[in-house]
Design an enzyme around this catalytic site. Structure first.
Site: not given
Lengths: 116, 559
Positions: B288, B376
């Site tokens: 990625r 998160e």
């Protein structure tokens, strides 16, 4: 291409009025895209609900679009006039925003009994 | 209006809802507040992809294997205790969700686990088709109905945590539909507001992921960690306009079918970049990080697609195979006028996740007593880069833990609320005026452009300095007094309050990025290529006297 968006504005207690905006668009863009562009370019005070922008996951941008209840993020812009009104059967908050949360998820609602 | 509760939870995504369930199970009264509607905003509902968990249903597995992959992705910077907790407690949470009928995809009588990049074996559960996040959200929201001690309040934007004698005692909030100021006394407060991807022009987040939880924590005196690590997803959807889909939805299909990345001249370019780097995971050709780099460089060299990205092509795949792999997604694409058998789509890197966040210990307590964080919003578990599939697992595991410890803390303390402690924040809201000023919706777009162009996936000292100057100028434009345009549901006031927080968070990202003179994981410096072992430590961000300060800290080791 140019779309004309006719939006019913106002809050409870005020006389509702329709304001008309022109917005340039690319094919495929949504009514929600136009509303967000209008806030950036013309009138930042325009009130409408949305959270997820693209995904049609939050289900918050529901309004009356050309007379049909639909999601602003799913309806494509078209040339000519698109008429936007708040949901007719929900309490109006302001402009295109209505009270759509279930009663027990609102601040001003009966408080649920505590388990304790 | 004034409210009181044992535990205040800010943010009703997966982490916040699980925290509410566990705090209520422990006997605490809970207010679960969200600036959007309950269970609708945030990142969880957007997650169409997979959830990493060592269930061992597909193939034998152990959470230590999952941990090894998580630590490898984090490149030396993970808080190993948080990462281990994520991996060890993931299976219990995923099985509890299964018992609550979330609907994990099954085959041959077991929960199906897919093999996602970065994992050593098939480990990722999901709900078909691309429905994982909405299913998780819906399931938790339904469970909340079983707990009468949880008061859910949507349309409630938390403006500041209230601190008295260095202890968090509640919060000041704006009720958006009425414009009313709401104060909330709480013995424990949990930040579950997700990440900061809305700081970037192109992102996969919902509109409320602007990092406000980080700003709330900083202003309350808590610490942030790893703020420079923003994960970019290489092939986010760019064009044509696509609605009704998560912009990161192309990845599994590219993986399943072998979609080709092409530059603006419709030429393949991945191999040229792959040849320069030995990191390759086979099926993807490029990792990625490297795919993001390759697409960015092709665009910079004038070889981008018309909208400024790369083409993703499935035209070499037989139509029947496309239909089999995409299922009903083919119909949703058709609604958007996209026929993959006949046309390519444009993709580009988009901000997807933030590894950094509020610094907590293994009880999810911050350095400020009474203040907790989960999901998160927490930094540390994922180090310099997050393993795919760990975000929902982290939301559920950390949410549950934070709910338990916040409830325990609340049972041992009295309310510490005073009106005097809340006065500064309340006065700020009361001072809001309909003064002339910049269009704040446009100002948000300018901030996003600064972050995308100068604090994006590839950074230099020069760009970061320019970004800090731009952010300072924007802060001066916004001023210290909130702007309003209406009483009810005022997007101008919300934008002003967001910008106040976004500017602080954006500055902390840029300052941490400038200080880290190396490239590691998701932080890539063009002027400092390559990993520098001397930088194998975290950077801790604090706010002192209005200034952001950095200090180094060693990553927590297991034990």
């Amino acid at each position: 291409m140019k779309a004309t968006i006719a939006i019913q504005r106002g809050a409870p207690g005020e006389t509702a009025h329709v304001e008309t905006f022109e917005v340039a668009f690319e094919p495929g863009q949504s009514v929600l895209d136009a509303l967000r562009i209008l806030r950036r370019e013309t009138d930042p005070s325009l009130a409408f609900r949305f959270a997820c922008i693209n995904a049609n996951a939050c289900k918050e941008c529901m309004m009356l679009i050309d007379g049909e209840v639909d999601y602003a993020c799913k309806v494509k812009l078209k040339e000519g006039v698109t008429s936007l009104l708040p949901l007719p059967k929900k309490a109006l908050v302001r402009d295109l925003v209505t009270e759509i949360a279930p009663p027990d998820e609102r601040l001003f609602a009966p408080v649920r009994k505590s388990a304790r | 209006m004034h409210l009181e509760t044992d535990v205040l939870i800010i943010g009703a995504g997966g982490a916040g809802m699980y925290a509410a369930i566990e705090a209520a199970r422990a006997g605490a009264s809970v207010i679960l507040a969200d600036r959007s509607l309950i269970g609708r905003g945030g990142a969880t509902v957007m997650a169409q992809m997979t959830v990493a968990v060592a269930l061992g249903e597909q193939t034998p597995d152990h959470w230590e294997h999952h941990l090894a992959d998580t630590l490898a992705a984090g490149r030396g910077l993970c808080d190993e205790n948080l990462a281990a907790m994520l991996c060890e407690e993931g299976p219990a949470r995923i099985r509890e969700m299964d018992a609550w009928k979330v609907g994990w995809a099954r085959e041959d009588g077991h929960i199906k686990q897919a093999h996602a990049p970065g994992h050593d074996r098939p480990r990722c559960v999901y709900v078909d088709f691309l429905a994982t996040g909405p299913a998780v959200s819906r399931t938790l929201r339904a469970q909340l109905n079983h707990f009468d001690g949880v008061r859910r309040v949507g349309d409630l934007l938390i403006v500041d945590i209230v601190v008295r004698d260095c202890v968090a005692v509640g919060a000041v909030a704006l009720h958006t539909p009425t414009g009313e100021i709401v104060t909330i006394a709480a013995k424990s407060t949990i930040i579950g507001t997700g990440g900061l991807t809305r700081l970037y022009r192109r992102n996969s987040a919902s509109s409320n992921m602007s990092g406000d939880g980080y700003a709330l924590a900083l202003r309350a005196g808590a610490e942030l960690v790893d703020m420079e690590f923003v994960q970019f997803f290489p092939i986010g959807h760019l064009a044509p306009r696509l609605v009704g889909m998560d912009p990161i939805m192309w990845d599994p299909f590219r993986y399943k079918l072998g979609g080709k990345l092409l530059n603006g001249d419709h030429q393949p370019f991945e191999e040229e970049y792959a040849a320069r780097d030995s990191r390759s995971d086979g099926a993807y050709v490029l990792t990625r990080d490297l795919a993001t780099y390759a697409i960015t460089k092709e665009v910079e060299a004038g070889r981008g697609s018309p909208a400024g990205g790369a083409w993703l092509s499935f035209r070499h795949i037989p139509e029947a195979d496309i239909r089999r792999a995409f299922g009903p997604v083919v119909d949703r694409l058709a609604e958007n006028g996209i026929d993959l058998a006949r046309q390519d789509v444009e993709v580009a890197p988009i901000a997807h996740y933030h590894m950094g966040g509020v610094r907590v210990d293994t009880s999810f307590a911050t350095s400020v007593p009474g203040l907790f964080a989960c999901g998160e919003a927490v930094g540390g578990a994922n180090g310099a880069n997050r393993l795919s599939g760990n975000a929902i697992t982290e939301a559920l595991v950390f949410g549950a833990r934070a709910g338990q410890t916040a409830a325990r803390h609340a049972s041992g303390v009295a309310q510490g609320w005073t009106e005097a402690a809340a006065k500064t924040s309340v006065d700020m809201l009361k001072s809001a005026s309909a003064r002339p000023g910049p269009n704040l919706a446009e100002a948000v777009a300018r901030l996003q452009a600064v972050m995308a162009d100068k604090v994006g996936a590839f950074r230099t000292a020069e760009k970061l300095d320019a970004a800090l100057a731009d952010l300072d100028a924007l802060a001066r434009e916004i001023g210290d007094t909130p702007m309003i345009s209406a009483k009810a549901f005022d997007p101008v006031l919300v934008d002003w309050l967001d910008l106040r927080q976004m500017l602080l968070v954006a500055r902390s990202v840029a300052i941490a990025a400038k200080a880290r003179t190396e490239s590691r994981g998701a932080h890539q410096r063009e002027d400092y290529p390559g990993l520098d072992k001397a930088w194998t430590h975290n950077q801790v961000v604090t706010l002192a006297g209005g200034d952001i300060a950095l200090r180094a800290a060693s990553p927590a080791k297991r034990g």
